[in-house]
Motif scaffolding. Structure first.
Motif, PDB file in Angstrom:
ATOM      1  N   PRO A  70       0.814  -1.225   0.000  1.00 18.28           N
ATOM      2  CA  PRO A  70       0.000   0.000   0.000  1.00 18.28           C
ATOM      3  C   PRO A  70       0.848   1.275   0.000  1.00 18.28           C
ATOM      4  O   PRO A  70       2.049   1.237   0.283  1.00 18.28           O
ATOM      5  N   GLY A 119      -2.954  -0.585   8.103  1.00 13.28           N
ATOM      6  CA  GLY A 119      -3.388  -1.185   6.851  1.00 13.28           C
ATOM      7  C   GLY A 119      -2.740  -0.582   5.633  1.00 13.28           C
ATOM      8  O   GLY A 119      -2.617  -1.240   4.589  1.00 13.28           O
ATOM      9  N   SER A 168       0.479  -2.623   5.530  1.00 12.76           N
ATOM     10  CA  SER A 168       0.221  -4.008   5.144  1.00 12.76           C
ATOM     11  C   SER A 168      -1.283  -4.257   5.163  1.00 12.76           C
ATOM     12  O   SER A 168      -1.938  -4.036   6.194  1.00 12.76           O
ATOM     13  N   GLN A 169      -1.809  -4.730   4.044  1.00 13.40           N
ATOM     14  CA  GLN A 169      -3.251  -4.976   3.934  1.00 13.40           C
ATOM     15  C   GLN A 169      -3.758  -5.951   4.987  1.00 13.40           C
ATOM     16  O   GLN A 169      -4.919  -5.917   5.377  1.00 13.40           O
ATOM     17  N   HIS A 170      -2.882  -6.855   5.450  1.00 12.43           N
ATOM     18  CA  HIS A 170      -3.311  -7.867   6.416  1.00 12.43           C
ATOM     19  C   HIS A 170      -3.721  -7.283   7.759  1.00 12.43           C
ATOM     20  O   HIS A 170      -4.344  -7.975   8.571  1.00 12.43           O
ATOM     21  N   SER A 202      -2.813  -2.381  -4.499  1.00  9.54           N
ATOM     22  CA  SER A 202      -3.096  -2.516  -3.067  1.00  9.54           C
ATOM     23  C   SER A 202      -4.252  -3.474  -2.796  1.00  9.54           C
ATOM     24  O   SER A 202      -4.257  -4.175  -1.781  1.00  9.54           O
ATOM     25  N   PHE A 203      -5.231  -3.514  -3.717  1.00 14.47           N
ATOM     26  CA  PHE A 203      -6.433  -4.311  -3.469  1.00 14.47           C
ATOM     27  C   PHE A 203      -6.764  -5.272  -4.607  1.00 14.47           C
ATOM     28  O   PHE A 203      -7.130  -6.422  -4.366  1.00 14.47           O
ATOM     29  N   ALA A 255      -5.140  -8.918  -5.138  1.00 12.53           N
ATOM     30  CA  ALA A 255      -5.220  -9.887  -4.029  1.00 12.53           C
ATOM     31  C   ALA A 255      -5.556 -11.292  -4.497  1.00 12.53           C
ATOM     32  O   ALA A 255      -5.008 -12.277  -3.994  1.00 12.53           O
TER      33      ALA A 255
END
Length: 347
Positions: free
Chosen positions: A74, A171, A174-176, A235-236, A239
């Motif tokens: 991100p 976030g 890191s998206q997690h 970023s999304f 996935a």
């Protein structure tokens, strides 16, 4: 008087604990830096193939999130990545920052427990975390240390705006980090009435969404529409490909390899996992029997929920580094377990 005494003890302890954690955290990462400088070890593959080339390309005038400057992290991490590269001392600065982030995690573990009058549990938890970080690859340049610091900061504050801002920042590294949101919301909402809870949740959500919106708007303002779209996609949007790649140890991609990697890495953390599981089991049994829980005021249930939710990335990919996500929460639960063991042993 009790509250004033507790605050005084916490302040006195901080004069030793905070510098000690900062020193230990930085020393761990500087050891990695020294090994790289001596030629005994190479920088992490992500640094070599993705992060440093991206930063150098952007500094040279290329737009971010547009080839060749693309990566699936991100924007907030990438902005930090570029800023570190601009110093001219990429590895040195990054290793110091990661060491500081790890130290902040340990400090926040201690502070959270101190807020619950369990300072000793927090101290041991911080030490357990820092001594376990190398086994999870947390002394290398990574995004997870910054994200976890944001998660714990969110857990340590009560204000919904501060809480939402902190988890959004996590976030954006890191998206997690989004896996922690349900546990954080539960921890805050369970003691509020319906009306107050709705207001808290609204403020929390708006603060988080606002931080995300401002960050992506910054990418648009500086680099333009193509970079903005690229930031959203990388970023999304990427996935699905990331989680279904058949050549990596993921539950969907290669189940056999995933199980082998999960087992192999779990063995390295049995000293945390075993006492953590025992503590959770004892706590649940005590609740069912309406008996007092373990002899600590530390937030066991919330910590257990965070430990569980932050193991979800391991189902995406069973990488060694993904153990860093649940590590501070396992360390806190394990600290409680060791405290109970020594208490029983000395009675």
């Amino acid at each position: 008087m009790h509250i004033l005494s507790l605050k005084r003890k916490t302040l006195e302890s901080s004069t030793f604990i905070i510098p000690a954690f900062l020193l230990l955290g930085v020393l761990e990462t500087m050891n990695q830096y020294a090994r790289i400088q001596s030629g005994a070890q190479q920088p992490h593959v992500d640094v070599r193939c993705c992060w440093r080339p991206l930063a150098e390309a952007v500094i040279a005038g290329k737009p971010i999130y547009v080839r060749p400057a693309v990566d699936n992290k991100p924007p907030l991490f990438e902005l930090l990545n570029i800023a570190v590269a601009a110093t001219g001392q990429y590895l040195l600065v990054f290793f110091v920052l990661v060491g500081l982030a790890n130290a902040v995690i340990a400090i926040l573990l201690w502070r959270i427990c101190a807020q619950h009058d369990a300072s000793r549990v927090g101290l041991v938890a911080g030490l357990l975390f820092l001594t376990s970080v190398p086994a999870a690859g947390g002394t290398m340049v990574n995004v997870r240390s910054f994200a976890i610091a944001g998660i714990l900061l969110s857990l340590s504050v009560n204000n919904p705006i501060a809480c939402g801002t902190s988890i959004a920042v996590a976030g954006l590294f890191s998206q997690h980090a989004v896996f922690a949101i349900p546990a954080l919301a539960y921890d805050r909402l369970r003691e509020l009435d319906r009306e107050t809870g709705v207001k808290w949740l609204a403020s929390f959500s708006l603060a988080g969404i606002g931080v995300v919106a401002v960050t992506f708007a910054f990418v648009y303002a500086v680099w333009g529409q193509a970079s903005f779209h690229g930031a959203i996609y990388w970023s999304f949007g990427a996935a699905e490909k990331y989680t279904t790649n058949p050549v990596v140890p993921s539950l969907i991609g290669d189940t056999s390899q995933w199980m082998d990697a999960l087992y192999r890495e779990a063995l390295k953390h049995l000293g945390l996992i075993v006492p953590a599981v025992i503590v959770v089991q004892l706590t649940l049994s005590a609740r069912d029997a309406e008996r007092p829980a373990l002899s600590t005021n530390a937030p066991i249930l919330t910590t257990a929920l965070l430990a569980l939710s932050m193991t979800l990335p391991l189902f995406v990919r069973a990488y060694r580094a993904y153990w860093l996500y649940p590590l501070p929460f396992l360390a806190l639960l394990a600290s409680i377990g060791y405290q109970e063991f020594f208490k029983v042993a000395t009675e």
